[in-house]
Design a protein around this motif. Structure first.
Motif, mmCIF file in Angstrom:
data_model
loop_
_atom_site.group_PDB
_atom_site.id
_atom_site.type_symbol
_atom_site.label_atom_id
_atom_site.label_comp_id
_atom_site.label_asym_id
_atom_site.label_seq_id
_atom_site.Cartn_x
_atom_site.Cartn_y
_atom_site.Cartn_z
ATOM 1 N N TYR A 1 8.287 9.457 12.460
ATOM 2 C CA TYR A 1 9.406 9.095 13.331
ATOM 3 C C TYR A 1 9.869 7.661 13.062
ATOM 4 O O TYR A 1 11.073 7.388 12.965
ATOM 5 C CB TYR A 1 9.005 9.239 14.802
ATOM 6 N N VAL B 1 19.029 11.554 8.137
ATOM 7 C CA VAL B 1 17.616 11.925 8.187
ATOM 8 C C VAL B 1 17.416 13.403 8.517
ATOM 9 O O VAL B 1 17.900 13.901 9.536
ATOM 10 C CB VAL B 1 16.857 11.068 9.231
ATOM 11 N N CYS C 1 17.235 16.392 -0.419
ATOM 12 C CA CYS C 1 17.069 14.982 -0.047
ATOM 13 C C CYS C 1 16.872 14.066 -1.247
ATOM 14 O O CYS C 1 16.271 14.438 -2.256
ATOM 15 C CB CYS C 1 15.910 14.840 0.937
ATOM 16 N N LEU D 1 11.967 13.818 5.825
ATOM 17 C CA LEU D 1 10.659 13.510 6.387
ATOM 18 C C LEU D 1 9.807 14.768 6.398
ATOM 19 O O LEU D 1 10.226 15.799 6.936
ATOM 20 C CB LEU D 1 10.808 12.986 7.821
ATOM 21 N N LYS E 1 17.260 5.058 9.247
ATOM 22 C CA LYS E 1 18.542 5.478 9.833
ATOM 23 C C LYS E 1 19.286 4.275 10.386
ATOM 24 O O LYS E 1 20.490 4.105 10.138
ATOM 25 C CB LYS E 1 18.297 6.505 10.936
ATOM 26 N N PHE F 1 17.297 13.247 14.407
ATOM 27 C CA PHE F 1 17.150 13.790 13.059
ATOM 28 C C PHE F 1 17.663 15.224 12.992
ATOM 29 O O PHE F 1 17.682 15.948 13.989
ATOM 30 C CB PHE F 1 15.674 13.782 12.630
ATOM 31 N N ILE G 1 6.764 14.516 11.358
ATOM 32 C CA ILE G 1 7.427 13.531 12.228
ATOM 33 C C ILE G 1 6.540 13.224 13.436
ATOM 34 O O ILE G 1 6.947 13.345 14.588
ATOM 35 C CB ILE G 1 8.845 13.958 12.664
ATOM 36 N N ALA H 1 14.327 16.410 8.863
ATOM 37 C CA ALA H 1 12.894 16.426 9.147
ATOM 38 C C ALA H 1 12.330 17.840 9.149
ATOM 39 O O ALA H 1 12.937 18.763 9.702
ATOM 40 C CB ALA H 1 12.620 15.762 10.496
ATOM 41 N N GLY I 1 11.764 7.321 9.749
ATOM 42 C CA GLY I 1 13.125 7.825 9.899
ATOM 43 C C GLY I 1 14.004 6.892 10.708
ATOM 44 O O GLY I 1 15.162 6.630 10.345
#
Length: 314
Positions: free
Chosen positions: A148, A162, A192, A140, A155, A179, A143, A164, A151
């Protein structure tokens, strides 16, 4: 309060406004006939100096949505005009759009539909093979409310791991969200499988993802942008897609919007583009519309508004 609504809003929100305010809309009168308005609601209509000057009685500009690129906030503040927005109203809808784009890219859904419509010799052609996102690493970039939710959805729904990156969020706050905290953007890009961007367009985020950043990504990476055009350099994006430096990209925001017909990005087999449609759901449109009305009502009643975007300007 006399209120001019410059753009179409949901029927439910318009009815809500008419019950509580003296409303004139884009349908009722020419946009030039706005001098008496004390408040206005805008979605994409441009509130520049000329338009603000044409409304000498204006007390509040209520943005229907989050981004305020279309409003000259410093000038509005200099005239004593309050500018508000509805920062949480569309978060879930945009987050769901990001999830949809991820699934589309990972499974080549749009391309499979196009090719199926044209006619295929057999089912399950190898060139349309996708990959599962379950258990993969999600990165991410940003966030806030939307990041948020992206994610959390992925998740919980797909058991994604996750990570971030957000320089404005502490490690503890990030970990409280569930995260992994990442200090450097480079680590998101290199590690990622799916990267989702949810940041505003600023001088610091313009061209945040450029040629160098694409060179760091896995060739199986999926890049998602549901925030603003200009955060990802579109020349670099095109090259990365053409040269298959990444698996694919799903974008809902571009420098020129809507993206022109036959834009070269549409020639990329591994690209999906939507017309800034993330917040365009019945639920979000109602929440944004009624939320904008509520900010006007708070001002009319002498109550503090939930947002004051001009307060950020020194």
């Amino acid at each position: 309060m006399k209120t001019y609504i410059f753009d179409p809003i949901s029927d439910d929100a318009l009815a809500y406004a008419r019950e509580r305010l003296q409303v004139v809309t884009w349908q009722d009168a020419a946009i030039t006939q706005v001098a008496n308005a004390e408040a206005c609601i805008v979605r994409t209509y441009k509130m520049d100096k000329a338009q603000i000057d044409a409304m000498p009685n204006l007390k509040i500009i209520a943005k229907h949505g989050v981004g305020t690129d279309n409003i000259d906030i410093p000038y509005a503040k200099s005239k004593g005009i309050l500018v508000t927005n509805t920062p949480r109203a569309n978060s879930n809808s945009v987050a769901e759009q990001a999830v949809a784009l991820i699934l589309d890219c990972s499974r080549k859904i749009t391309q499979a539909h196009i090719d199926n419509e044209k006619g295929l010799e057999r089912n399950q052609p190898m060139y349309l093979k996708g990959y599962e996102i379950t258990g993969k690493k999600l990165g991410l970039v940003g966030i806030g409310h939307i990041g948020y939710l992206v994610g959390s959805h992925l998740k919980q729904g797909f058991d994604m791991d996750v990570y971030a990156y957000d320089p404005f969020v502490t490690q503890k706050a990030c970990e409280d969200m569930g995260f992994h905290y990442v200090k450097n953007l480079k680590d998101i890009l290199t590690e990622c499988d799916v990267i989702s961007i949810s940041v505003p367009l600023t001088k610091d985020t313009r061209d945040l993802i450029n040629t160098e950043e694409f060179s760091l990504m896995k060739d199986t990476a999926i890049l998602i942008n549901t925030s603003r055009g200009g955060i990802v350099n579109e020349d670099a994006l095109y090259q990365a897609l053409q040269e298959k430096k990444i698996w694919g990209a799903g974008f809902d925001a571009f420098v020129a919007e809507p993206l022109p017909a036959h834009d070269r990005l549409f020639s990329c087999f591994n690209f999906v583009g939507t017309p800034h449609n993330g917040a365009n759901t019945r639920e979000a449109l109602t929440r944004m519309g009624t939320g904008a009305v509520d900010e006007i009502l708070r001002l009319e009643k002498g109550e503090p508004t939930l947002t004051d975007l001009g307060a950020r300007i020194k």
